[in-house]
Design a protein around this motif. Structure first.
Motif, PDB file in Angstrom:
ATOM      1  N   ALA A 172     -55.832 -74.299  20.420  1.00 59.23           N
ATOM      2  CA  ALA A 172     -54.936 -73.408  19.673  1.00 59.23           C
ATOM      3  C   ALA A 172     -53.768 -74.160  19.048  1.00 59.23           C
ATOM      4  O   ALA A 172     -53.425 -73.933  17.878  1.00 59.23           O
ATOM      5  CB  ALA A 172     -54.430 -72.298  20.592  1.00 59.23           C
TER       6      ALA A 172
ATOM      7  N   TRP B 132     -61.721 -65.877  19.701  1.00 59.11           N
ATOM      8  CA  TRP B 132     -61.761 -66.903  20.739  1.00 59.11           C
ATOM      9  C   TRP B 132     -63.182 -67.101  21.247  1.00 59.11           C
ATOM     10  O   TRP B 132     -63.981 -66.164  21.254  1.00 59.11           O
ATOM     11  CB  TRP B 132     -60.844 -66.518  21.897  1.00 59.11           C
TER      12      TRP B 132
ATOM     13  N   LEU C 286     -59.833 -71.630  19.815  1.00 58.47           N
ATOM     14  CA  LEU C 286     -59.345 -70.701  18.803  1.00 58.47           C
ATOM     15  C   LEU C 286     -60.156 -70.907  17.519  1.00 58.47           C
ATOM     16  O   LEU C 286     -60.252 -72.015  17.010  1.00 58.47           O
ATOM     17  CB  LEU C 286     -57.866 -70.930  18.528  1.00 58.47           C
ATOM     18  N   ASN C 287     -60.723 -69.806  17.024  1.00 60.53           N
ATOM     19  CA  ASN C 287     -61.462 -69.824  15.767  1.00 60.53           C
ATOM     20  C   ASN C 287     -60.641 -69.083  14.722  1.00 60.53           C
ATOM     21  O   ASN C 287     -60.219 -67.954  14.957  1.00 60.53           O
ATOM     22  CB  ASN C 287     -62.813 -69.122  15.932  1.00 60.53           C
ATOM     23  N   VAL C 288     -60.434 -69.708  13.571  1.00 64.57           N
ATOM     24  CA  VAL C 288     -59.677 -69.052  12.505  1.00 64.57           C
ATOM     25  C   VAL C 288     -60.488 -69.092  11.213  1.00 64.57           C
ATOM     26  O   VAL C 288     -61.243 -70.038  10.966  1.00 64.57           O
ATOM     27  CB  VAL C 288     -58.294 -69.699  12.265  1.00 64.57           C
TER      28      VAL C 288
ATOM     29  N   GLU D 164     -58.267 -64.356  13.617  1.00 66.78           N
ATOM     30  CA  GLU D 164     -58.450 -65.152  14.823  1.00 66.78           C
ATOM     31  C   GLU D 164     -59.476 -64.521  15.764  1.00 66.78           C
ATOM     32  O   GLU D 164     -59.569 -63.297  15.865  1.00 66.78           O
ATOM     33  CB  GLU D 164     -57.129 -65.306  15.591  1.00 66.78           C
TER      34      GLU D 164
ATOM     35  N   ASN E 265     -53.169 -74.308  14.962  1.00 69.45           N
ATOM     36  CA  ASN E 265     -51.917 -73.787  14.400  1.00 69.45           C
ATOM     37  C   ASN E 265     -51.105 -74.885  13.717  1.00 69.45           C
ATOM     38  O   ASN E 265     -50.442 -74.633  12.706  1.00 69.45           O
ATOM     39  CB  ASN E 265     -51.096 -73.113  15.498  1.00 69.45           C
TER      40      ASN E 265
END
Length: 246
Positions: free
Chosen positions: A51, A76, A3-5, A74, A55
């Motif tokens: 993820a 992926w 997960l890239n945020v 977000e 989070n």
């Protein structure tokens, strides 16, 4: 899947330097990589990892009331796009060298992606004015992809934006100006500066969430090419999928 945020917020953060160590320690303990920039004007971050870990880090940050409703864009990827973790204190979270421009005191009007698409579909804003898409990114980023017909001042770095604006301000008269960048942070400052520099009555907006939010909400309509990102993914297509060779 990784997960890239990415997210940022301009907010008064006088104790920003004290946040560096605990935020870095928490990210390390969760196995995250990426970049977190802190300044007395706010926070700017790009993080990637499992993820649950990403989070958990964001949830801890949101315990501070100033970040309670902090949104995050977000995407992926199959692999970790960052080689290491960096958490730093800086003078500005996005450098423009205009200390009088302070987004924490109030934003310029933000244009949702769906509204921008509708304006571009119809060829004008809701008052009939032509729309000028102003790219505030560096030239090499623009070369990877941009909105059709966008104004491009061939910037080498964002600190060149104020001088370019002074030089070209009259070119934007009579149009609704929509500034945009990758995730929205540059436009927070650019749009405020344009309100001061452009001819009186010129409507100025910032694209809410930048190109990445536009891709997420409406796809690639009126955009050509890919969006450059500062990690090993290289660029993202309108489906937010990596294109490292693009």
């Amino acid at each position: 899947m990784i997960l890239n945020v990415s997210t940022y917020r301009f907010v008064a953060l006088p104790e920003a330097a004290d946040w560096v160590a605990p935020l870095k320690h928490r990210a390390q303990s969760l196995g995250l990589r990426g970049t977190v920039l802190l300044a007395e004007e706010g926070i700017n971050l790009f993080l990637a990892g499992a993820a649950d870990s990403v989070n958990a880090w964001l949830d801890a940050l949101r315990q501070d009331p100033r970040f309670a409703d902090l949104p995050a864009k977000e995407s992926w990827s199959d692999t970790q796009p960052f080689q290491r973790l960096k958490v730093k204190f800086k003078r500005e979270i996005i450098r423009m060298d205009c200390p009088t421009v302070r987004p924490a005191l109030g934003r310029a009007p933000a244009l949702p992606a769906a509204t921008l698409k509708r304006w571009l579909d119809q060829g004008h804003d809701d008052e009939g004015r032509p729309v000028a898409m102003l790219d505030t990114r560096n030239a090499f980023e623009v070369d990877a992809g941009a909105f059709e017909g966008a104004v491009d001042w061939r910037l080498n770095k964002f600190t060149e934006f104020p001088a370019a604006l002074r030089q070209h301000a009259t070119d934007l008269a009579g149009r609704s100006v929509v500034s945009y960048c990758t995730g929205g942070i540059r436009c927070e400052k650019a749009a405020l500066l344009m309100h001061e520099a452009l001819p009186p009555g010129t409507p100025v907006y910032q694209l809410e969430g930048g190109i990445l939010k536009y891709f997420e909400e409406v796809g690639g309509a009126h955009y050509r090419g890919h969006c450059f990102v500062f990690d090993e993914r290289g660029t993202l297509d309108p489906q937010l999928q990596p294109n490292p060779g693009a």
